[in-house]
Every structure is written in C-alpha cells, then in structure tokens.
Design a protein around this motif. Structure first.
Motif, PDB file in Angstrom:
ATOM      1  N   VAL A 262       0.852  -1.194   0.000  1.00 22.61           N
ATOM      2  CA  VAL A 262       0.000   0.000   0.000  1.00 22.61           C
ATOM      3  C   VAL A 262       0.888   1.244   0.000  1.00 22.61           C
ATOM      4  O   VAL A 262       0.530   2.282  -0.562  1.00 22.61           O
ATOM      5  CB  VAL A 262      -0.957  -0.016   1.216  1.00 22.61           C
ATOM      6  N   GLU A 263       2.061   1.123   0.620  1.00 23.25           N
ATOM      7  CA  GLU A 263       3.036   2.218   0.600  1.00 23.25           C
ATOM      8  C   GLU A 263       3.533   2.501  -0.817  1.00 23.25           C
ATOM      9  O   GLU A 263       3.853   3.640  -1.157  1.00 23.25           O
ATOM     10  CB  GLU A 263       4.242   1.860   1.485  1.00 23.25           C
ATOM     11  N   ARG A 264       3.590   1.446  -1.635  1.00 24.97           N
ATOM     12  CA  ARG A 264       4.112   1.586  -2.991  1.00 24.97           C
ATOM     13  C   ARG A 264       3.034   2.014  -3.973  1.00 24.97           C
ATOM     14  O   ARG A 264       3.243   2.895  -4.809  1.00 24.97           O
ATOM     15  CB  ARG A 264       4.717   0.236  -3.442  1.00 24.97           C
ATOM     16  N   PHE A 265       1.860   1.352  -3.907  1.00 29.17           N
ATOM     17  CA  PHE A 265       0.837   1.531  -4.936  1.00 29.17           C
ATOM     18  C   PHE A 265      -0.334   2.419  -4.497  1.00 29.17           C
ATOM     19  O   PHE A 265      -1.197   2.743  -5.299  1.00 29.17           O
ATOM     20  CB  PHE A 265       0.303   0.168  -5.374  1.00 29.17           C
ATOM     21  N   GLY A 266      -0.373   2.766  -3.220  1.00 31.41           N
ATOM     22  CA  GLY A 266      -1.415   3.666  -2.740  1.00 31.41           C
ATOM     23  C   GLY A 266      -2.696   2.976  -2.333  1.00 31.41           C
ATOM     24  O   GLY A 266      -3.574   3.608  -1.730  1.00 31.41           O
ATOM     25  N   LYS A 267      -2.825   1.690  -2.635  1.00 32.95           N
ATOM     26  CA  LYS A 267      -4.014   0.926  -2.265  1.00 32.95           C
ATOM     27  C   LYS A 267      -3.722  -0.552  -2.438  1.00 32.95           C
ATOM     28  O   LYS A 267      -2.657  -0.937  -2.941  1.00 32.95           O
ATOM     29  CB  LYS A 267      -5.200   1.328  -3.138  1.00 32.95           C
TER      30      LYS A 267
END
Length: 610
Positions: A262-267
């Motif tokens: 989620v830190e990388r892709f936002g969700k």
C-alpha cells in the motif's frame, strides 16, 4: 488479417489447421497428482468441469465480483511453491512472478526501465557498485520485516548453490549490508557488467531468512536438499497475495490485506481472490474465455479476432494484427557440428528457403510482425544501435530463387527422390525438434518442412515429449530445434540475447547440459565482442559493436529467427472486470498480470459496473 491466396498455401493451411486442432487438445498435460487438497472440504466446491466446455470454478466461496479468474499456463496440480526450483517452479512462485514473492524492482517492458518494488531506488556508483535503498515499510506476509539481511541472504543463495539466478555471480563479487535498509552490489573488477547487475534486481526472489535460513543450515552444500523443500504449507513471501489453497481444480490465492505495498501503490489490489483453474486442454481455456468464465488468459489462442467478433467483451492488447506485443524471438537453431550444417553457406541457403509470413500466419495466426533477421527485437529500444543500412546486403528474407542459387553454387544436386546431396555425400535431410503438444511450434515446423522440400532440402518434424525435447535441446542431442533466445525482458537486452544465443565461452560439450548456445556455435571474434560490449559507453562505439555482432551473425547464420512472440499472450474478458491495459486506452502498464511491472494491472482494474 491478410488473406493467403496461393493455392498451395491454402492446401497447407487446411492440413495444418487440422493438425493444429489435434495438437492443441494435447498442448497442456492432464491435471494429475497424488496430493490432497489444501482447501477445507467446505471450500473445495463443485466445478463446471463436468460440462464439456469448461473447467473454471463456480463457487459461492469466492464471490465473483471479488474474484479474478486467471490462466497463466499451468496445467497440473502443483507439487511445490519453492521459488528456487528454476524451470520446474509452480505458479505463483515462478521467475519474475510477483504475486507471492517479490524482487527489488520490476521490469517495464514498454519503457525498458526498472520500476521500484521492494526497493525505492538504486544508484550506480563511481566504482560500478550499485547502491539499493529498500522501502522501510516492506515486510513478509507473516509480519516479519523485510530487511537488507534478507536481500543479502537471497542473493548469496545464488553464489552458494547452482540456481537459476546463479549466473549473476559471474559479475557480482559480493553483496554488502550497509544498514537495515541499504545494500550495495559489488561487481568483480575484471568482469564489470552493470546491465547484468541490474538484471539481477528484477530476477532474484527475496526470501525471508527466518524461513529459509534453517533449511540452508540443514542442507549445507547440498542444493538438492534446498530444492526438495516443497514449501506447500503456508509459503511466506512479501507479495500482495497468499496461497489460500489448491486442489485438482485450481490454485487459489487470497489478498494479503496487510500487504506492505500500500506504501508503494497507494491501495490494495482490486481482486480479493485470484483463482487459476487447472485445465486439461487449451480448447477449454478458449471456451471459458469466450463464455465469460475466465477473466484473463496467457495462452495461445488461434484466430482471436473470431472470438472478438462473437463476444465484444473479449479483447487483446493491440486492437488489430498482430494483436499481441512483441516480446521474444523464436529461432531455429542449427547443430553446427554436423556435416552440412557446419557450413555457413548451407545455413544461409536454408534461411532464404523459409516463408516467414506463412510461418506467422499458419503457426501463430499472424501474431508476429515481419521478421527482420537480427538478434534484437525491432522495437526501437533493442535495435537502436544497429546500423541496418550497413547490413542490408547480408539480410535474408524468403526468396526460394536465391535459396536454389546458393545451393546450386554449393554443388548440392538433387537425387532421384528430389533431395539434394552435397559434394561430400551429405544428404540434405535433417530433423527439426519441437516439444509434443507445443501447438504453434509444431505447426511452424510443418511449414518450414513444406517450404524447404520445395528447394530439395528435407526437414522432418520430430516432436518428442516436452521433457525429452528440453533435455535434448540442452544436451545438444538434435539436428535442428526451436528455441526462444534471450527470453525475458530485462535491462541488458539485447546483449543478453546475443550471449544466450551464441556466446561459446564456458559452453559445455555435447552430451552435457547447457543453458544457452544449444547449437554449440563457436567464434572467437563474436565472443570477444560480447565480452567487450558491456564496458562501452560511447554511442558511436556502441553502434559499431552492435552492428558488427549482427554482421557476424548474418554471415555465419548459426540460427535463424523465424517469428516474434509475445513475452506472454494476453486475452481478456471484461464481463466481470474492466480497465485492462491496452495500447489504445492510455495505460502505461505492460500486458501481463503476474510478472514484472505488469502487476500494476491489479491496481487499474475494477469490478464491472462499478
């Protein structure tokens, strides 16, 4: 699609279409296995396999609006989720498959760039070492933090054991842990090859020391112990999905709602579940895609435009021919030690005798651009340093008159049976091996056989079982064979393809397993260029060297590219999910699901009607 008008080609097309239909029915192994289901009885639900046209599950356990049905090519019950098995690794633990295990970066085949995954960034330092910064939030699905120690441990496995990514240690000297979230890849001073070091960053699966450390301690130096670990019981990775279970109907993944990415892709990825049904044949894969029971297939499906005409929910990455994005090159490899095939002029003559457009039309439904006889893809990225004008006189194409001219010049006269014989008595008759049930390759071999028969060269199609074919190819027990040279998209292309195809240093003798240069071609000038190329930075020198490498290839013709092939086939159905990446909708995600930067696709799709 371009129509085939020649009467002889129409006859050949009918013959091949019948053969292709029969071969496709055998193109995947029947699902089998002695293991019991890892899914509780309540979830190992009924399947539509009882009907003649489907094997996809219909299950209330996996709500359809949350479940993505995906076929990646698996046709058998999994026996292992060990990512260190190499070619035998089962989905979803294969090379560059990031659903369960992840690498530091992911390759974007559209741009040729590495994109951050576990790692946030990299920097090539003045001494050619590569500094990598790991995302501080990264962790495995058991909650264990993913640190620099896990990265070093994973890389070091390739140094300690003979694994699929061990070749990177031809370049790497060591992996240094700088701090908890920083590592440095040090290259050997006498074999610097930064593109290969970068390759490793998208290929090495990062494994938890907490799980694999005890296994390595037990194994000592015995790699067979490491490979024997089947890893079927709750495999631990850092990817967005966990193995929910499997049975003889399919493999079931469940989203890790605590996924660090989620830190990388936002969700989180859109599908809560990913189901890979186990099919008995490619026909059933096609039927399920057409009947809205499968969301995405990475399988060869002939005449896909016919399915699209019948079902407007079905699509491909390109809206018109060749429908699929070029990602690899299938070549016919010569055993260069055999009489006749050891002569470059014989090999070049054969190259002129193959109708490449016919191969593409009849073997892969036109899913290939016109072949340009180079060792690089013609995508503007791989071939940008090749001076094609300087090589124009050496480039072959389908020209039976030129083929006959070269054979006549060699003194190859036709015998009573119409097959030419070389002056030394060598009858120009050889076998061409492909794997049994590899339908497109089998059909390509039949086309090549028909083409060359017309000029007095006999090519006999030989289709041993897949395992036998792969073994024969690696040991050199063939006369001609098909092979995808330099298969995967990677930062080092086309250098990697040059090396994989024909570099001879370290290639074992016939009878011993080789993993490249299967025809055992040897040319000291070519080898020297391959070794020197990674150290060149000047555009002028790069153009000179890439052009020279391809000049040697064209003059010697130790293999013949016969068609391009997508890195992965890509056919989707938008009945239940929409937003699939295509060349027309502005998506910058490459057309694949579980490999490389294609995994970003999971964050673009949405349930239909949302």
């Amino acid at each position: 699609m371009q129509k085939i008008k020649n009467k002889e080609e129409n006859v050949l097309k009918k013959v091949l279409s019948i053969a292709l239909a029969l071969m496709m029915a055998l193109s995947l192994l029947t699902a089998c296995g002695n293991g019991t289901s890892s899914i509780p009885a309540s979830t190992a639900t009924s399947t539509a396999a009882s009907t003649p046209d489907s094997t996809a599950q219909e299950s209330s356990q996996f709500p359809r609006e949350e479940t993505f049905y995906f076929f990646s090519g698996m046709g058998v019950l999994p026996t292992s989720f060990n990512p260190l098995l190499g070619n035998g690794t089962e989905w979803p633990s294969g090379q560059m498959q990031y659903l369960l295990y992840e690498a530091l970066f992911m390759m974007d085949m559209l741009s040729g760039e590495l994109k951050p995954l576990i790692a946030d960034s990299y920097e090539v330092l003045e001494d050619n070492s590569v500094k990598i910064v790991i995302n501080e939030k990264a962790h495995f699905n058991d909650g264990t933090p993913l640190t620099a120690e896990d990265v070093k441990f994973s890389y070091d496995l390739g140094d300690k054991y003979d694994l699929q990514f061990s070749s990177y240690w031809d370049v790497l000297e060591s992996v240094e842990v700088v701090d908890e979230h920083t590592v440095v890849l040090h290259q050997k001073a006498n074999s610097v090859n930064t593109p290969v070091a970068l390759d490793s960053m998208q290929m090495v699966p990062i494994l938890p020391v907490s799980v694999w450390g005890p296994i390595v301690d037990e194994a000592g130096d015995d790699v067979s112990v490491v490979r024997a670990f089947d890893n079927l019981d709750t495999p631990v990775g850092s990817g967005p999905y966990k193995v929910y279970g499997f049975n003889d109907q399919g493999i079931y993944l469940e989203r890790d709602d605590n996924y660090w990415g989620v830190e990388r892709f936002g969700k989180l990825p859109a599908p809560k579940y990913i189901v890979q049904p186990i099919y008995k044949s490619n026909d059933l894969v096609s039927a399920d895609l057409q009947n809205n029971k499968l969301d995405l297939a990475q399988a060869y499906m002939p005449s896909i435009w016919e399915m699209i005409e019948k079902n407007d929910k079905v699509g491909t990455y390109l809206s018109d021919a060749p429908y699929h994005l070029e990602g690899g090159m299938v070549a016919m490899v010569f055993n260069t030690s055999l009489p006749g095939l050891d002569d470059p002029e014989v090999r070049r003559a054969i190259a002129y005798g193959i109708n490449y457009q016919q191969v593409a039309q009849l073997a892969v439904s036109g899913y290939s651009k016109d072949i340009v006889p180079l060792l690089a893809l013609t995508d503007g990225v791989e071939d940008k340093y090749i001076d094609k004008d300087a090589l124009a006189d050496l480039m072959w194409s389908y020209d039976p008159d030129k083929c006959n001219e070269l054979l006549d010049a060699l003194g190859a006269e036709k015998g009573a049976d119409g097959i030419r014989v070389l002056p030394d008595g060598t009858r120009m008759s050889w076998t061409l091996q492909t794997g049994y049930g590899w339908s497109d390759w089998n059909a390509a071999a039949e086309v090549i056989s028909q083409n060359l028969k017309a000029v007095g060269v006999e090519i006999i199609s030989d289709m041993p079982e897949s395992a036998v074919f792969i073994s024969n190819r690696q040991t050199g027990d063939f006369q001609l064979c098909l092979h995808i040279i330099g298969e995967n998209p990677r930062p080092s292309q086309p250098w990697f393809r040059y090396k994989d195809a024909l570099y001879s240093v370290g290639t074992p003798d016939f009878g011993t397993l080789a993993f490249s240069n299967f025809g055992r071609y040897s040319n000291a000038e070519y080898d020297a260029l391959i070794e020197a190329l990674p150290g060149i930075n000047s555009d002028a020198e790069l153009t000179e060297m890439h052009t020279e490498i391809n000049r040697i290839f064209l003059e010697e013709a130790p293999l013949v590219p016969i068609m391009y092939r997508p890195f992965q086939f890509y056919e989707f159905n938008e009945s239940y999910w929409t937003g699939f990446p295509t060349a027309d909708n502005g998506s910058e995600v490459p057309p694949m699901l579980d490999r490389g930067a294609g995994i970003q696709f999971l964050y673009e799709i949405e349930p239909a009607g949302k």
